[in-house]
Design an enzyme around this catalytic site. Structure first.
Site, PDB file in Angstrom:
ATOM      1  N   GLU A  56       0.837  -1.201   0.000  1.00  0.00           N
ATOM      2  CA  GLU A  56       0.000   0.000   0.000  1.00  0.00           C
ATOM      3  C   GLU A  56       0.875   1.255   0.000  1.00  0.00           C
ATOM      4  OE1 GLU A  56      -3.586   1.741   2.908  1.00  0.00           O
ATOM      5  OE2 GLU A  56      -2.253   0.134   3.593  1.00  0.00           O
ATOM      6  N   LYS A 125      -9.036   2.410  -2.206  1.00  0.00           N
ATOM      7  CA  LYS A 125      -9.323   1.736  -0.944  1.00  0.00           C
ATOM      8  C   LYS A 125     -10.747   2.074  -0.519  1.00  0.00           C
ATOM      9  CE  LYS A 125      -7.163   1.063   3.610  1.00  0.00           C
ATOM     10  NZ  LYS A 125      -5.954   1.413   4.408  1.00  0.00           N
ATOM     11  N   CYS A 181      -5.426  -3.133   2.019  1.00  0.00           N
ATOM     12  CA  CYS A 181      -5.254  -3.286   3.470  1.00  0.00           C
ATOM     13  C   CYS A 181      -6.543  -3.506   4.259  1.00  0.00           C
ATOM     14  CB  CYS A 181      -4.475  -2.100   4.019  1.00  0.00           C
ATOM     15  SG  CYS A 181      -3.713  -2.452   5.633  1.00  0.00           S
TER      16      CYS A 181
END
Length: 686
Positions: A56, A125, A181
């Protein structure tokens, strides 16, 4: 299957090589970080990697806080992405790179998909942690509402959203989804919908600072997501170089497939590291075909995804195989796992028999003991069942039924074991009855000719079973069958009035290669007498034989494996046929890799070091042909009529009432054609 690739290529056989990469990052220095990404990308290209996943925000570093809002940093990200896109023209892998990107008055934490000189798409994300040490909502916008959108990056307008699938049109089954994540830490991760929509490789670009126990949590999440989604899960966490103002980093990388760990790297690395593994796309596809509830879930969830096609151009070279292969799929190499499997297998058998005996009034178990593996193991199961039911072991009626080829060794072992166990043992010589039957039939053996044909063999096998059934009638008992899963697969039994039949069978779910280990586990329990252990060890050391044909002039007894092939290979094939429905060509490829070098890999605990065989591709293919002919060609009629008995292995059973339903009048032509076309050198009869 990509048939225009050579047999040696992993990509021909339904595999795709993937990598989870962690790199040293320079804080807020996209140019230096792009260099690190490219170094690893080029190394992945040299290894034939199809998908390379980076951490990330790896172009800036995850932990740069308010610096991520500085235009010089964000401008440098754009320059770095342009450089990566340009440099990717000559690289094989689909690169998934973490970067912060400006879009519609907000900043998004993104996974950028780059391949062969273009940006395929950008996945933002979806879920931003803002708890404990995390504070992402200060800088980034949530991406869960960006479905169906587009973004301009590196001079191109490309699809933007968490709803993107990247599909390799020339590698069947390779469809990739990226999440970032925290996305996998929520109850319903974006990757779940992506898997239902067809994604097979789920990538997670992760920052994830390390605290005590968090690495185990990541493993649990990755493993469970790969298992639940019937997919590969490729996880790459940030490591060296990230700011340690208030947290630290371990650079954990791992690849799971269907709940199984394929590869991982050391944590807290000094320098770049990557987990590399060959994901079995065929396995994932077959699992989804079999598990109908997977697609049923899609019908109710109705995930809406966009598919972006790309052409991988997989390499034709022999890249080896980057995944662990079990020589014995039914027998774990790990001692603790093997002990657990043996415990479960044995107790499944015992509890199945106990239930059947209780349900029908507690008859006496009647068993033919030969001194071989199967009847020995069945006797151990019956003995434990008697103990559980509070019945004396003398209730077990064991019979040794020597024929024309019974050796003194096996007969003596059968008697000694029954006596040591505490069973009632009796010997009945079947030779007079067999001779009378052969004489009445006019068989040449009765006239003194050494004719040992199938009739000669089956007269003995049939008489043994006939005696056992009538003895059960006379003594208020039931006949306990001993045939194992491997024999059922190969049709290695005498049908009807023969060892194919019994009132209840205890071994039909246990393959030959596992039975010997279950016996060793019983020995290791420490509950057996020294005399019993001695006999059991002798049984384990005895070559497998039906003992139906007298020894030759050299004194060598009839060998089962000389006639039908090594159970090592047959059990390997059986697992991959039952569990995954693989093509014979793929099974041959896998078996050759698993068995070609006896010094490579691990062996199950207790496997004798002096008896570790190897098999080359030609040998594998020739015995695979035998398996296919027997399994698909003619032995189904025996399986259609197998007695009741418990399923043991997750690979499956061959009961027509359970895992395996097939026509008794089938044929093996399609399977043989695939094998012969793939390995013609094994069948060159010239």
């Amino acid at each position: 299957m990509i048939t225009d690739l050579p047999f040696e290529s992993v990509y021909r056989h339904g595999f795709a090589r993937v990598a989870a990469c962690t790199i040293p990052v320079a804080v807020a220095d996209p140019a230096a970080n792009a260099d690190a990404v490219l170094d690893t990308a080029r190394a992945c290209d040299a290894e034939g990697v199809a998908v390379a996943v980076f951490p990330e925000l790896c172009l800036t570093g995850y932990a740069i806080d308010d610096l991520v809002l500085q235009d010089p940093v964000l401008d440098a990200v754009e320059v770095a992405l342009r450089r990566l896109v340009s440099a990717s023209v000559d690289l094989l892998p689909l690169l998934l790179v973490g970067a912060p990107l400006r879009h519609d008055n907000r900043l998004f934490n993104c996974a950028v998909a780059i391949h062969r000189g273009r940006v395929l798409g950008v996945a933002p994300k979806s879920y931003l942690p803002t708890y404990r040490e995390f504070y992402e909502s200060r800088w980034y916008a949530r991406g869960d509402d960006q479905i169906g959108r587009h973004i301009t990056v590196a001079g191109e307008t490309v699809p933007f959203g968490p709803d993107l699938l990247f599909d390799a049109v020339d590698v069947p089954g390779l469809t990739v989804h990226a999440e970032v994540c925290e996305d996998v830490w929520v109850p319903i991760p974006p990757s779940s919908g992506a898997a239902l929509a067809g994604a097979t490789v789920l990538a997670n670009l992760s920052g994830s600072p390390i605290t005590i126990g968090r690495a185990d949590d990541r493993v649990l999440l990755s493993q469970s997501q790969s298992l639940r989604c019937l997919a590969a899960y490729v996880y790459a966490a940030a490591g060296q170089g990230e700011s340690t103002n208030d947290v630290s980093w371990d650079g954990q990388t791992m690849i799971h497939e269907g709940g199984q760990l394929l590869a991982t790297t050391e944590r807290f690395p000094d320098g770049p590291r990557r987990s590399v593994a060959d994901v079995d796309l065929d396995r994932l596809r077959q699992d989804r075909l079999r598990q109908g509830t997977f697609d049923d879930n899609r019908r109710t969830i109705d995930p809406r995804m966009r598919t972006i096609a790309f052409e991988l151009a997989p390499p034709a070279a022999d890249l080896g195989l980057r995944r662990a292969l079990d020589r014995f799929p039914f027998v774990p190499d790990d001692p603790a796992r093997l002990a657990q499997d043996c415990y479960e297998a044995f107790n499944i058998q015992v509890s199945g028999l106990v239930q059947r005996l209780r349900a029908i009034g507690g008859p006496r178990p009647v068993l033919g003991v030969s001194g071989g593996l199967d009847s020995t193991h069945a006797l151990l199961v019956i003995a434990r069942a008697m103990d559980r039911m509070g019945r004396p072991r003398s209730d077990i009626l064991a019979y040794t039924l020597p024929g024309f080829a019974t050796s003194a060794k096996t007969k003596n072992n059968a008697i000694a074991l029954a006596e040591a166990i505490g069973a009632t043992i009796e010997e009945i010589d079947i030779r007079p009855a067999a001779s009378e039957l052969l004489s009445r039939m006019g068989h040449p053996f009765a006239a003194g000719e050494p004719v040992h044909d199938v009739t000669f063999e089956n007269v003995q096998a049939g008489l043994r079973t006939d005696y056992l059934f009538r003895l059960a009638n006379m003594n208020g008992g039931i006949v306990i069958g001993t045939g194992d899963l491997s024999e059922i697969a190969l049709g290695w039994s005498t049908y009807g009035v023969g060892d194919q039949m019994s009132h209840y069978s205890v071994n039909p779910g246990v393959p030959k290669t596992l039975i010997q280990h279950v016996i060793r586990w019983v020995i290791s329990s420490g509950e057996l007498s020294d005399a019993t252990v001695t006999v059991l060890q002798d049984v384990l050391d005895t070559e497998i034989s039906p003992e139906l044909v007298p020894a030759g002039q050299d004194g060598r007894m009839q060998s089962t494996e000389d006639r039908i092939g090594p159970y090592n290979l047959h059990d390997f094939t059986l697992h991959h046929v039952m569990r995954f429905g693989f093509r014979p060509s793929k099974i041959a490829f896998l078996a050759a890799h698993a068995w070609q070098d006896p010094d490579a890999g691990t062996w199950p605990p207790g496997y004798p070091e002096t008896h570790r065989p190897s098999y080359d591709l030609v040998t594998v293919a020739r015995w695979l042909e035998v398996f296919l002919q027997r399994f698909f060609g003619f032995s189904q009629f025996k399986r259609t009529a197998v007695p009741n008995g418990p399923k043991v292995s997750p690979s499956g059973s061959l009961s027509p009432r359970g895992d395996w339903r097939a026509p008794s009048d089938g044929n093996a032509r399609a399977w043989l054609a695939d094998l012969h076309a793939a390995v013609p050198q094994a069948f060159d009869r010239g």
